[in-house]
Design an enzyme around this catalytic site. Sequence first.
Site, PDB file in Angstrom:
ATOM      1  N   LYS A  20      56.785 -19.720  -0.522  1.00 11.91           N
ATOM      2  CA  LYS A  20      55.822 -18.643  -0.310  1.00 11.91           C
ATOM      3  C   LYS A  20      54.692 -19.113   0.620  1.00 11.91           C
ATOM      4  O   LYS A  20      54.564 -20.315   0.883  1.00 11.91           O
ATOM      5  CB  LYS A  20      55.269 -18.200  -1.670  1.00 11.91           C
ATOM      6  CG  LYS A  20      56.341 -17.656  -2.644  1.00 11.91           C
ATOM      7  CD  LYS A  20      55.680 -17.193  -3.939  1.00 11.91           C
ATOM      8  CE  LYS A  20      56.658 -16.958  -5.055  1.00 11.91           C
ATOM      9  NZ  LYS A  20      56.003 -16.536  -6.307  1.00 11.91           N
ATOM     10  N   TYR A  60      60.404  -7.656  -4.535  1.00  6.24           N
ATOM     11  CA  TYR A  60      59.900  -7.720  -5.923  1.00  6.24           C
ATOM     12  C   TYR A  60      60.037  -6.381  -6.648  1.00  6.24           C
ATOM     13  O   TYR A  60      59.299  -6.116  -7.591  1.00  6.24           O
ATOM     14  CB  TYR A  60      58.437  -8.172  -5.911  1.00  6.24           C
ATOM     15  CG  TYR A  60      58.258  -9.669  -5.768  1.00  6.24           C
ATOM     16  CD1 TYR A  60      58.901 -10.563  -6.625  1.00  6.24           C
ATOM     17  CD2 TYR A  60      57.411 -10.201  -4.796  1.00  6.24           C
ATOM     18  CE1 TYR A  60      58.722 -11.943  -6.512  1.00  6.24           C
ATOM     19  CE2 TYR A  60      57.234 -11.585  -4.678  1.00  6.24           C
ATOM     20  CZ  TYR A  60      57.888 -12.443  -5.546  1.00  6.24           C
ATOM     21  OH  TYR A  60      57.705 -13.803  -5.439  1.00  6.24           O
ATOM     22  N   ARG A 113      57.010 -26.580  -9.382  1.00 15.20           N
ATOM     23  CA  ARG A 113      55.744 -25.944  -9.776  1.00 15.20           C
ATOM     24  C   ARG A 113      54.923 -26.868 -10.673  1.00 15.20           C
ATOM     25  O   ARG A 113      53.687 -26.890 -10.600  1.00 15.20           O
ATOM     26  CB  ARG A 113      56.025 -24.615 -10.475  1.00 15.20           C
ATOM     27  CG  ARG A 113      56.476 -23.512  -9.517  1.00 15.20           C
ATOM     28  CD  ARG A 113      57.013 -22.325 -10.293  1.00 15.20           C
ATOM     29  NE  ARG A 113      57.331 -21.184  -9.447  1.00 15.20           N
ATOM     30  CZ  ARG A 113      58.065 -20.150  -9.855  1.00 15.20           C
ATOM     31  NH1 ARG A 113      58.555 -20.127 -11.088  1.00 15.20           N
ATOM     32  NH2 ARG A 113      58.313 -19.142  -9.038  1.00 15.20           N
ATOM     33  N   ASN A 123      52.223 -19.956  -7.080  1.00 15.89           N
ATOM     34  CA  ASN A 123      53.202 -20.922  -7.607  1.00 15.89           C
ATOM     35  C   ASN A 123      54.236 -21.363  -6.582  1.00 15.89           C
ATOM     36  O   ASN A 123      55.301 -21.867  -6.921  1.00 15.89           O
ATOM     37  CB  ASN A 123      53.829 -20.403  -8.903  1.00 15.89           C
ATOM     38  CG  ASN A 123      54.601 -19.115  -8.696  1.00 15.89           C
ATOM     39  OD1 ASN A 123      54.753 -18.643  -7.577  1.00 15.89           O
ATOM     40  ND2 ASN A 123      55.114 -18.544  -9.771  1.00 15.89           N
ATOM     41  N   HIS A 126      59.849 -19.239  -4.677  1.00 16.30           N
ATOM     42  CA  HIS A 126      60.659 -18.229  -5.361  1.00 16.30           C
ATOM     43  C   HIS A 126      62.103 -18.713  -5.448  1.00 16.30           C
ATOM     44  O   HIS A 126      62.604 -19.330  -4.512  1.00 16.30           O
ATOM     45  CB  HIS A 126      60.643 -16.903  -4.580  1.00 16.30           C
ATOM     46  CG  HIS A 126      61.686 -15.947  -5.060  1.00 16.30           C
ATOM     47  ND1 HIS A 126      61.479 -15.116  -6.141  1.00 16.30           N
ATOM     48  CD2 HIS A 126      62.973 -15.734  -4.667  1.00 16.30           C
ATOM     49  CE1 HIS A 126      62.588 -14.416  -6.372  1.00 16.30           C
ATOM     50  NE2 HIS A 126      63.505 -14.774  -5.492  1.00 16.30           N
ATOM     51  N   GLU A 137      69.277 -10.625  -3.166  1.00 14.38           N
ATOM     52  CA  GLU A 137      68.197 -11.219  -2.368  1.00 14.38           C
ATOM     53  C   GLU A 137      68.731 -11.843  -1.080  1.00 14.38           C
ATOM     54  O   GLU A 137      68.104 -11.729  -0.023  1.00 14.38           O
ATOM     55  CB  GLU A 137      67.434 -12.241  -3.222  1.00 14.38           C
ATOM     56  CG  GLU A 137      66.624 -11.538  -4.318  1.00 14.38           C
ATOM     57  CD  GLU A 137      65.996 -12.463  -5.345  1.00 14.38           C
ATOM     58  OE1 GLU A 137      65.308 -11.941  -6.245  1.00 14.38           O
ATOM     59  OE2 GLU A 137      66.176 -13.702  -5.275  1.00 14.38           O
TER      60      GLU A 137
HETATM   61  P1  GDP Z   1      59.633 -16.110 -11.114  1.00 15.21           P
HETATM   62  O1  GDP Z   1      61.030 -15.570 -11.085  1.00 15.21           O
HETATM   63  O2  GDP Z   1      59.514 -17.394 -11.906  1.00 15.21           O
HETATM   64  O3  GDP Z   1      59.033 -16.255  -9.736  1.00 15.21           O
HETATM   65  O4  GDP Z   1      58.738 -15.068 -11.933  1.00 15.21           O
HETATM   66  P2  GDP Z   1      58.773 -13.445 -11.991  1.00 15.21           P
HETATM   67  O5  GDP Z   1      60.005 -12.922 -11.331  1.00 15.21           O
HETATM   68  O6  GDP Z   1      58.508 -13.047 -13.389  1.00 15.21           O
HETATM   69  O7  GDP Z   1      57.499 -13.039 -11.145  1.00 15.21           O
HETATM   70  C1  GDP Z   1      57.511 -13.098  -9.748  1.00 15.21           C
HETATM   71  C2  GDP Z   1      56.220 -13.695  -9.271  1.00 15.21           C
HETATM   72  O8  GDP Z   1      55.139 -12.849  -9.665  1.00 15.21           O
HETATM   73  C3  GDP Z   1      55.877 -15.062  -9.871  1.00 15.21           C
HETATM   74  O9  GDP Z   1      56.496 -16.142  -9.209  1.00 15.21           O
HETATM   75  C4  GDP Z   1      54.370 -15.083  -9.724  1.00 15.21           C
HETATM   76  O10 GDP Z   1      54.002 -15.465  -8.401  1.00 15.21           O
HETATM   77  C5  GDP Z   1      53.999 -13.626  -9.934  1.00 15.21           C
HETATM   78  N1  GDP Z   1      53.593 -13.421 -11.306  1.00 15.21           N
HETATM   79  C6  GDP Z   1      54.378 -13.381 -12.417  1.00 15.21           C
HETATM   80  N2  GDP Z   1      53.643 -13.151 -13.530  1.00 15.21           N
HETATM   81  C7  GDP Z   1      52.354 -13.052 -13.111  1.00 15.21           C
HETATM   82  C8  GDP Z   1      51.125 -12.832 -13.767  1.00 15.21           C
HETATM   83  O11 GDP Z   1      51.058 -12.693 -14.985  1.00 15.21           O
HETATM   84  N3  GDP Z   1      49.996 -12.769 -12.985  1.00 15.21           N
HETATM   85  C9  GDP Z   1      50.050 -12.931 -11.639  1.00 15.21           C
HETATM   86  N4  GDP Z   1      48.907 -12.873 -10.928  1.00 15.21           N
HETATM   87  N5  GDP Z   1      51.189 -13.158 -10.973  1.00 15.21           N
HETATM   88  C10 GDP Z   1      52.331 -13.208 -11.699  1.00 15.21           C
HETATM   89 MG    MG Z   2      61.748 -13.678 -10.559  1.00 17.59          MG
END
Ligand code: GDP
Ligand code: MG
Length: 161
Positions: A20, A60, A113, A123, A126, A137
């Site tokens: 990212k 997303y 991470r 973080n 992705h 994707e």
């Molecule tokens: P990943 O698959 O581990 O990347 O997690 P997810 O698919 O659940 O979420 C996608 C991205 O959204 C994450 O990598 C974070 O950058 C962001 N994200 C997820 N949960 C949160 C949250 O509670 N707060 C914020 N600000 N960003 C979040």
């Molecule tokens: Mg995800």
Amino acid sequence: MLQEQEVHAAQMEQTFIAIKPDGVQRGLISEIVSRFERKGFKLVAIKVVVPSKEFAQKHYHDLKERPFFNGLCDFLSSGPVIAMVWEGEGVIKYGRKLIGATDPQKSEPGTIRGDLAVVVGRNIIHGSDGPETAKDEINLWFKPEDLVSYSSNAEKWIYGE
Ligand code: GDP
Ligand code: MG
């Protein structure tokens, strides 16, 4: 009975991995690429791209009801992203292990991470979370002809003869 090589071929997978904008700006491209490369996974596509906000929303889409969705899409489209496809046995699931938990406060040390990020909104990386999302994707970010098929001499040392 399947030959061992056929077993390996049947288990070969591809996953979508993106560094990212925060990972790019922090100079972590080679650090992240090297973790996948040293593991033994194979890079089959890579590009530098600044996604539009609409594109980030597509990427997303499953998070569109979440309160952080808008900020997340603004962030993903705020600068260059390194979009990649990595190939290997178990790469979808193990790629997620290399990446670590979504919230870097909960990611184990030794994960990308865990070692390199502090907060969930920044973080740095992705990774696809399953076979279906990996396929979707990869199709969203790349054309089929962008994916290069090649064998490397290291493979017999990684997977055995
Ligand atoms: P990943 O698959 O581990 O990347 O997690 P997810 O698919 O659940 O979420 C996608 C991205 O959204 C994450 O990598 C974070 O950058 C962001 N994200 C997820 N949960 C949160 C949250 O509670 N707060 C914020 N600000 N960003 C979040
Ligand atoms: Mg995800």
